[in-house]
Design a protein around this motif. Structure first.
Motif, PDB file in Angstrom:
ATOM      1  N   ARG A  23      10.655  -3.376  -7.765  1.00  0.00           N
ATOM      2  CA  ARG A  23      10.739  -4.451  -7.366  1.00  0.00           C
ATOM      3  C   ARG A  23       9.193  -4.448  -6.201  1.00  0.00           C
ATOM      4  NH1 ARG A  23      16.121  -7.942  -4.721  1.00  0.00           N
ATOM      5  NH2 ARG A  23      14.151  -9.480  -4.061  1.00  0.00           N
ATOM      6  N   VAL A  24       9.098  -5.691  -7.124  1.00  0.00           N
ATOM      7  CA  VAL A  24       7.486  -6.365  -5.660  1.00  0.00           C
ATOM      8  C   VAL A  24       8.333  -6.735  -4.415  1.00  0.00           C
ATOM      9  CG1 VAL A  24       5.966  -7.531  -5.361  1.00  0.00           C
ATOM     10  CG2 VAL A  24       6.187  -7.243  -7.947  1.00  0.00           C
ATOM     11  N   GLU A  25       8.015  -5.936  -3.104  1.00  0.00           N
ATOM     12  CA  GLU A  25       8.283  -6.526  -2.330  1.00  0.00           C
ATOM     13  C   GLU A  25       7.070  -7.371  -1.537  1.00  0.00           C
ATOM     14  OE1 GLU A  25      10.779  -6.420   1.424  1.00  0.00           O
ATOM     15  OE2 GLU A  25      10.391  -5.956  -0.320  1.00  0.00           O
ATOM     16  N   ASP A  26       5.553  -6.922  -1.833  1.00  0.00           N
ATOM     17  CA  ASP A  26       4.542  -7.359  -0.888  1.00  0.00           C
ATOM     18  C   ASP A  26       3.669  -7.684  -2.034  1.00  0.00           C
ATOM     19  OD1 ASP A  26       3.153  -8.994   0.482  1.00  0.00           O
ATOM     20  OD2 ASP A  26       3.166  -6.753   1.902  1.00  0.00           O
ATOM     21  N   SER A  27       2.626  -8.544  -1.478  1.00  0.00           N
ATOM     22  CA  SER A  27       1.631  -8.642  -2.657  1.00  0.00           C
ATOM     23  C   SER A  27       0.252  -8.936  -1.648  1.00  0.00           C
ATOM     24  CB  SER A  27       1.715 -10.316  -3.569  1.00  0.00           C
ATOM     25  OG  SER A  27       2.248  -9.930  -4.376  1.00  0.00           O
ATOM     26  N   ILE A  28      -0.806  -8.419  -1.690  1.00  0.00           N
ATOM     27  CA  ILE A  28      -2.321  -7.929  -0.822  1.00  0.00           C
ATOM     28  C   ILE A  28      -2.600  -8.343  -2.274  1.00  0.00           C
ATOM     29  CG2 ILE A  28      -3.030  -6.342   0.534  1.00  0.00           C
ATOM     30  CD1 ILE A  28      -0.104  -4.915   0.328  1.00  0.00           C
ATOM     31  N   GLU A  29      -3.600  -9.012  -1.450  1.00  0.00           N
ATOM     32  CA  GLU A  29      -5.233  -9.368  -1.891  1.00  0.00           C
ATOM     33  C   GLU A  29      -6.232  -8.376  -1.514  1.00  0.00           C
ATOM     34  OE1 GLU A  29      -8.236 -13.325  -3.233  1.00  0.00           O
ATOM     35  OE2 GLU A  29      -6.858 -13.960  -1.785  1.00  0.00           O
ATOM     36  N   ASN A  31      -9.309  -7.661  -2.827  1.00  0.00           N
ATOM     37  CA  ASN A  31     -10.547  -8.346  -2.855  1.00  0.00           C
ATOM     38  C   ASN A  31     -10.356  -9.572  -3.563  1.00  0.00           C
ATOM     39  OD1 ASN A  31     -13.069  -8.162  -2.923  1.00  0.00           O
ATOM     40  ND2 ASN A  31     -13.129  -6.670  -4.218  1.00  0.00           N
ATOM     41  N   GLU A  32     -11.359 -10.581  -3.044  1.00  0.00           N
ATOM     42  CA  GLU A  32     -11.628 -12.022  -4.236  1.00  0.00           C
ATOM     43  C   GLU A  32     -10.755 -11.608  -5.453  1.00  0.00           C
ATOM     44  OE1 GLU A  32     -13.842 -15.859  -4.749  1.00  0.00           O
ATOM     45  OE2 GLU A  32     -14.685 -14.174  -3.393  1.00  0.00           O
ATOM     46  N   GLY A  33      -9.491 -12.327  -5.730  1.00  0.00           N
ATOM     47  CA  GLY A  33      -9.228 -12.533  -7.321  1.00  0.00           C
ATOM     48  C   GLY A  33      -8.200 -10.687  -7.637  1.00  0.00           C
ATOM     49  N   LEU A  34      -8.525  -9.907  -7.300  1.00  0.00           N
ATOM     50  CA  LEU A  34      -7.511  -8.662  -6.795  1.00  0.00           C
ATOM     51  C   LEU A  34      -6.638  -8.834  -6.160  1.00  0.00           C
ATOM     52  CD1 LEU A  34      -7.790  -6.118  -8.861  1.00  0.00           C
ATOM     53  CD2 LEU A  34      -9.019  -5.415  -7.000  1.00  0.00           C
ATOM     54  N   ILE A  35      -5.502  -8.640  -6.561  1.00  0.00           N
ATOM     55  CA  ILE A  35      -3.903  -8.572  -6.053  1.00  0.00           C
ATOM     56  C   ILE A  35      -2.931  -7.658  -6.572  1.00  0.00           C
ATOM     57  CG2 ILE A  35      -1.761  -9.878  -5.640  1.00  0.00           C
ATOM     58  CD1 ILE A  35      -4.242 -12.715  -5.927  1.00  0.00           C
ATOM     59  N   ILE A  36      -2.562  -7.321  -5.557  1.00  0.00           N
ATOM     60  CA  ILE A  36      -1.722  -5.424  -5.383  1.00  0.00           C
ATOM     61  C   ILE A  36      -0.601  -6.593  -5.263  1.00  0.00           C
ATOM     62  CG2 ILE A  36      -3.533  -3.960  -5.952  1.00  0.00           C
ATOM     63  CD1 ILE A  36      -2.688  -2.668  -2.993  1.00  0.00           C
ATOM     64  N   ASP A  37       0.973  -5.433  -6.036  1.00  0.00           N
ATOM     65  CA  ASP A  37       1.716  -5.581  -5.528  1.00  0.00           C
ATOM     66  C   ASP A  37       2.375  -4.156  -5.200  1.00  0.00           C
ATOM     67  OD1 ASP A  37       1.765  -8.724  -6.231  1.00  0.00           O
ATOM     68  OD2 ASP A  37       2.431  -8.591  -8.197  1.00  0.00           O
ATOM     69  N   VAL A  38       3.061  -4.541  -4.269  1.00  0.00           N
ATOM     70  CA  VAL A  38       3.565  -2.757  -3.645  1.00  0.00           C
ATOM     71  C   VAL A  38       5.149  -3.091  -3.890  1.00  0.00           C
ATOM     72  CG1 VAL A  38       1.703  -1.912  -3.181  1.00  0.00           C
ATOM     73  CG2 VAL A  38       2.829  -3.118  -1.265  1.00  0.00           C
ATOM     74  N   ASN A  39       5.791  -1.763  -4.194  1.00  0.00           N
ATOM     75  CA  ASN A  39       7.635  -2.366  -3.962  1.00  0.00           C
ATOM     76  C   ASN A  39       7.420  -1.887  -2.409  1.00  0.00           C
ATOM     77  OD1 ASN A  39       7.266   0.854  -3.045  1.00  0.00           O
ATOM     78  ND2 ASN A  39       7.995   1.370  -5.223  1.00  0.00           N
ATOM     79  N   LYS A  40       9.272  -1.379  -1.707  1.00  0.00           N
ATOM     80  CA  LYS A  40       9.111  -1.455  -0.159  1.00  0.00           C
ATOM     81  C   LYS A  40       8.939  -0.035  -0.131  1.00  0.00           C
ATOM     82  CE  LYS A  40      13.778  -2.775   1.610  1.00  0.00           C
ATOM     83  NZ  LYS A  40      14.784  -2.663   1.010  1.00  0.00           N
ATOM     84  N   LYS A  41       8.429   0.530  -0.153  1.00  0.00           N
ATOM     85  CA  LYS A  41       7.685   2.346  -0.194  1.00  0.00           C
ATOM     86  C   LYS A  41       6.234   2.183  -0.242  1.00  0.00           C
ATOM     87  CE  LYS A  41      11.701   5.167  -2.277  1.00  0.00           C
ATOM     88  NZ  LYS A  41      12.134   6.529  -2.580  1.00  0.00           N
TER      89      LYS A  41
END
Length: 75
Positions: A23-29, A31-41
């Motif tokens: 499950r995605v806990e957070d989304s972090i940009e 770089n411009e136009g590049l977003i990573i999704d991370v879980n709780k860990k």
């Protein structure tokens, strides 16, 4: 998840690479136009690439790389 799932949405010109079934806990940009999704860990769940048609990224090359460098950005 042993396979990556790649989805492209032509209406918004965005590609999404699903790395994990977590499950995605957070989304972090990162770089411009590049977003990573991370879980709780803070483990990588997915990568979103905006304005994909304007990038020079090769999806096959991207999928063969290790994603540890991306994850280290958010720790």
């Amino acid at each position: 998840m042993s396979r990556y799932i790649v989805d492209y949405d032509a209406q918004v010109d965005a590609a999404y690479i699903k790395i994990s079934g977590s499950r995605v806990e957070d989304s972090i940009e990162v770089n411009e136009g590049l977003i990573i999704d991370v879980n709780k860990k803070r483990q990588l769940v997915g990568i979103e690439i905006l304005n994909f048609s304007n990038t020079k990224l090769n999806i096959n090359e991207l999928l063969t790389r290790q994603f540890e460098n991306l994850v280290s950005v958010v720790k």
